[in-house]
Design a protein around this motif. Sequence first.
Motif, short mmCIF file in Angstrom:
data_model
loop_
_atom_site.label_atom_id
_atom_site.label_comp_id
_atom_site.label_asym_id
_atom_site.label_seq_id
_atom_site.Cartn_x
_atom_site.Cartn_y
_atom_site.Cartn_z
N ASN A 435 0.83 -1.21 0.00
CA ASN A 435 0.00 0.00 0.00
C ASN A 435 0.86 1.26 0.00
OD1 ASN A 435 -2.24 -1.64 0.10
ND2 ASN A 435 -2.29 -1.61 2.37
N ASP A 436 1.84 1.22 -0.90
CA ASP A 436 2.70 2.40 -1.08
C ASP A 436 3.59 2.70 0.14
OD1 ASP A 436 3.59 4.30 -2.85
OD2 ASP A 436 2.40 5.88 -1.90
N LYS A 437 3.52 1.82 1.14
CA LYS A 437 4.38 2.07 2.30
C LYS A 437 5.57 1.11 2.27
CE LYS A 437 3.32 3.16 6.38
NZ LYS A 437 3.10 4.35 7.23
N LYS A 439 8.62 -0.88 3.88
CA LYS A 439 9.14 -1.38 5.16
C LYS A 439 10.44 -2.14 4.88
CE LYS A 439 5.27 -3.45 6.80
NZ LYS A 439 4.46 -4.17 7.81
N HIS A 481 6.66 10.85 -6.04
CA HIS A 481 6.67 10.21 -4.72
C HIS A 481 7.76 10.88 -3.90
CE1 HIS A 481 6.96 7.11 -1.59
NE2 HIS A 481 5.78 6.65 -2.03
#
Lengths: 642, 642
Positions: A435-437, A439, A481
Amino acid sequence: MSSYKVKFIPDGKEVEVAANTKLIEAAKKAGVYVNSLCGGQGACGKCKVQITRGKVESDTHAIGFFSKEEIKNGYALACQTEVIDDLEVFIPPESRIEEEQILIDESVVDYSKPEKLSVARVASDPLSFFEPLSQKIYLELPAPTSEDNISDIDRIIRGVRKKLRYQSFEISLHCLQGLSAKLRNNNWKITATIVKHGDIWRITQIEPGDTSDNNYGVAIDVGTTTIVAQLVHLKTGKVIGVEGSHNLQAHYGEDVISRIVFSCGRGKGLNALHESVVENINSLIKNLCETKGVDIEDITSIVAAGNTTMSHLFLGLVPCSIRLDPYVPTAHVFPQILAGEINININPDGVLETIADVASYVGGDIVAGVLATGIADKPETKILIDVGTNGEIAMGNNDWMVCCSASAGPAFEGGGISCGMRATLGAIERIEIINDKLKYKSIGRAKPRGICGSGMIDCVYEFVRNKIIDQQGHFNLSTKHERLIETDDEPGYIIAFSNETETGKDLTIKESDISNLIRSKGAVFAAIKSLVDYVGMGFDEVDTFFVAGGFGNYLNIPKAIAIGLLPDIDPEKIKFVGNSSLMGARMALLSSHAFDRTVEIAKMMTNIELSTYLPFMDEYVASLFLPHTEKRLFPSVDYWQE
Amino acid sequence: MSSYKVKFIPDGKEVEVAANTKLIEAAKKAGVYVNSLCGGQGACGKCKVQITRGKVESDTHAIGFFSKEEIKNGYALACQTEVIDDLEVFIPPESRIEEEQILIDESVVDYSKPEKLSVARVASDPLSFFEPLSQKIYLELPAPTSEDNISDIDRIIRGVRKKLRYQSFEISLHCLQGLSAKLRNNNWKITATIVKHGDIWRITQIEPGDTSDNNYGVAIDVGTTTIVAQLVHLKTGKVIGVEGSHNLQAHYGEDVISRIVFSCGRGKGLNALHESVVENINSLIKNLCETKGVDIEDITSIVAAGNTTMSHLFLGLVPCSIRLDPYVPTAHVFPQILAGEINININPDGVLETIADVASYVGGDIVAGVLATGIADKPETKILIDVGTNGEIAMGNNDWMVCCSASAGPAFEGGGISCGMRATLGAIERIEIINDKLKYKSIGRAKPRGICGSGMIDCVYEFVRNKIIDQQGHFNLSTKHERLIETDDEPGYIIAFSNETETGKDLTIKESDISNLIRSKGAVFAAIKSLVDYVGMGFDEVDTFFVAGGFGNYLNIPKAIAIGLLPDIDPEKIKFVGNSSLMGARMALLSSHAFDRTVEIAKMMTNIELSTYLPFMDEYVASLFLPHTEKRLFPSVDYWQE
């Protein structure tokens, strides 16, 4: 000649060196490990250090590696800087070599570990024979009489023959000297050490009484990056302990090519490399003996496996012609030697065998891996892949074996990647974008210092799956982004922001880094594909893919397939075999039949020289795409179907 | 510690030694050879010297060896006397070891000396194969190409295989080290030294260019009394030179038993004996190289032959058990070693082979003799007799071989005879009594100093023929003669009067001397007879009697038969073979097949241990008569028929 003190921070280690000593030599002397990829040529810029106190003399050619700020702060290349003053030198995190996750080994084949020499032998499986390279045989001999007055040594040989089935023996002179008294003073009860040498057994030592329990061997994986030694009890086959360390040769260059260049340049390059690895091994053996309470004199044999260059450097053989067309090494099959001939400290009569090579870039480590995985002993066709700086691939069965090697470049080991590093403390080894995050997980959960091979594979996979890059590896600049930036003259993507990292700088993957990784994975895949095509088979006909080496164990298989590094086959068929080189060396140590088998394997393997094999170049070009230009080769990969 | 100067007369050699050094040690240090039979135990009285200046400390136990006059004139035993002052010491003639007639060798079999390695091989005669133990093979190798990129050492082995038919090779590590540059810097033209080791050939040296002409070997006869070395050109088989010298071990004892005793006593006896023979051989080799203009580094192999004790001392093996029942040596077959392992100076990679022994008292010298005389390779039954302190006898053919040894005592070498001496300058070697007139001939026609073995045989023969003694060896005291006297408590016969001799004393043969010689000849004959009886043959069935050793060449055959030393057969069947031990060693050096044959011969020879073989004692007693108690054994001997 004047000398100066150099203190290294943060280790706090201090050393005194002569004026004009290179800083990288001073670090070596202090036992501080500084990165180097080029072998001290001032060409890789990996050995940046900061001079925090004192004056130095630096080669100005190196200035291109530094930002203005770095120059202001006293940064210099350790390999291009000479000590002319008392110094305090800071080794920044990215230049340090930290403890790495050194692979021991992990069984994939059932290798017998019988408790006794008298174990039943399984004729159908020569590898199951347990007959160590060096054995101690306890003998209670009858005293001579007029009717039985054969010579002392004939009496011993007769005694050994009664216990074992061997026929041919020879004995060293110094073992004969003093034998007379040794037998008579010990009531004819002695222990003979016998060592297999070719087709005969050599009697190398006679000890009073029963010492057959005190017999140890060492299996060694002489890796380019790490050296691992395993202490083995030769009466039972039990592994007593294992120790690993960085190959000290790294001071002179990270990969085999830069070490060959170093050893063939002016000066005593070969000696320095040879002595480094000997020092490595001696200290591993010493540690093992001390921690396990084993007398170093009770080590009677060693089997070492390494790639062709490492084997040459280990034995002090000139490696220069290995890197020059037509790639001819000094030897493929190495003589058995006394360990002492190269100053390895074990029993003075202890022997050392080096596993035979196949070709200049397919070495004894691969041969040992083939032995360990049993590929050459079963009818099913299997593949062994060992990916480091070079990707080496062996394929075959009990009938035929082919192999090749492709220069994968250092990308999988963190080289050629702007923020790349080895899989040591602080290396990002896992990345996920959900989700575009983004980690990530770093080794030891430390503040990130860089990204290692498995992190790069994850990264490229996540980028292409999330359309951050296209299938050629170019950033999709139309998507804005906060992490997507244009650094200097090329775009990049920030993995960790400056406030998260140990260096205090953004950790960024550049387009050229992705391009390097694609070339690396392309070379490996093209090599596998070329080999499978060469024998006229398809991937589906391959029974098992063994993935060996340090890289293997930390690899995410689905992602490796999805970027086109490994072929698109049932992941169940892919097996990590850990340090198969070390395992093969141990098998050869415990079974002279297995050792003989390594020579046969080396001789039966046909090396395909990819640099002159025309189809390889086409395969390589076709592989410079994610996952591959030929969609049909990767049916399970779905990211490009959207 | 104080030291003193000792000057030896008549040599004039001077040496400085520490206080309390034994005089015999001082003589050794000065290079002056003093007789000794007992190994410095003060038991033989052979090392009498005269102190002409200075004071000494002497063991008074030795006084029994001297006449009153000698005591008055300062005589002492060199082995029982310590230096406590500057000295001048006279070595009287009878105590000197002078240059001996050292036997080289003399061909009895046609041993091929081909000019080339490519000589046709005669399958029916394995000894004719000319394939030296160490060979230098010149190679012009093709440079590697992509199509022909085998390793450097495989290229060399392939080159050697093309020239020779050998299959198995191994190489030393230090030969591999540096090989790469050696090949490339010399345009792939090199000379490989290969050495046979068991069933394989070892590549021990790679030299630039063509050095195949510079390849030499040394054959050595390691005798108890003398050591002879022959320098051989290994490309052609030609003998380049030969040198002999006294075995320096004589300082520690004249015969093998006293040397075993010395080496097994307190202190470093074995070391001293071992180092003596090594020193001997090094100086012989050095002289040969200097006089013949040969580079010592070009000597690549040595083959040595000696009796079992000498072989043990030569290799530094403990000989103690050889003289103790059940007479077990450390080894019969000796390992191939690097000559450097025992500090023999030749090429550092040069090897040394020691011819295998049969038993404790039948050594490699006899095995070499059997090889040289071809006894074990032809169907006819032949005998080899080698008489020294021990009489060794080998008998057989290509089907079977037996052997034995009998302690003959030192009589044939001048020991145990009151005026006995070795066959050196001044020794009476021929005696004739014609018309009651005695004539003698001394070696070098010098003033007589004593009598040697062949002189003693002549003497006994002439005595018994002229009825001076009876057939038991007792003087016939009823015949009065100016030469026949009664000295001390036994009769004797003057061979040379005081005015003729160098010592200025009468040279007299006593009854006990004759008795000693009869015991010696009796032991040898009984041994021959026992061996012939053991195999169930008669003397007439023996095709040839080879007589070997220093003794052989100066022997008068009819007289040797007439006193019952040799069997009464056709003298034509008796052949002197000179130094057959040296000849066998040279054959083994020039033909690895011949060397292998020596091991086979040693193993096929059955040793008859006479000390436990009952018929021998009867034979011995029957032989203590001139010529023998059984007349029928000596039909041609006529002196007793009158």
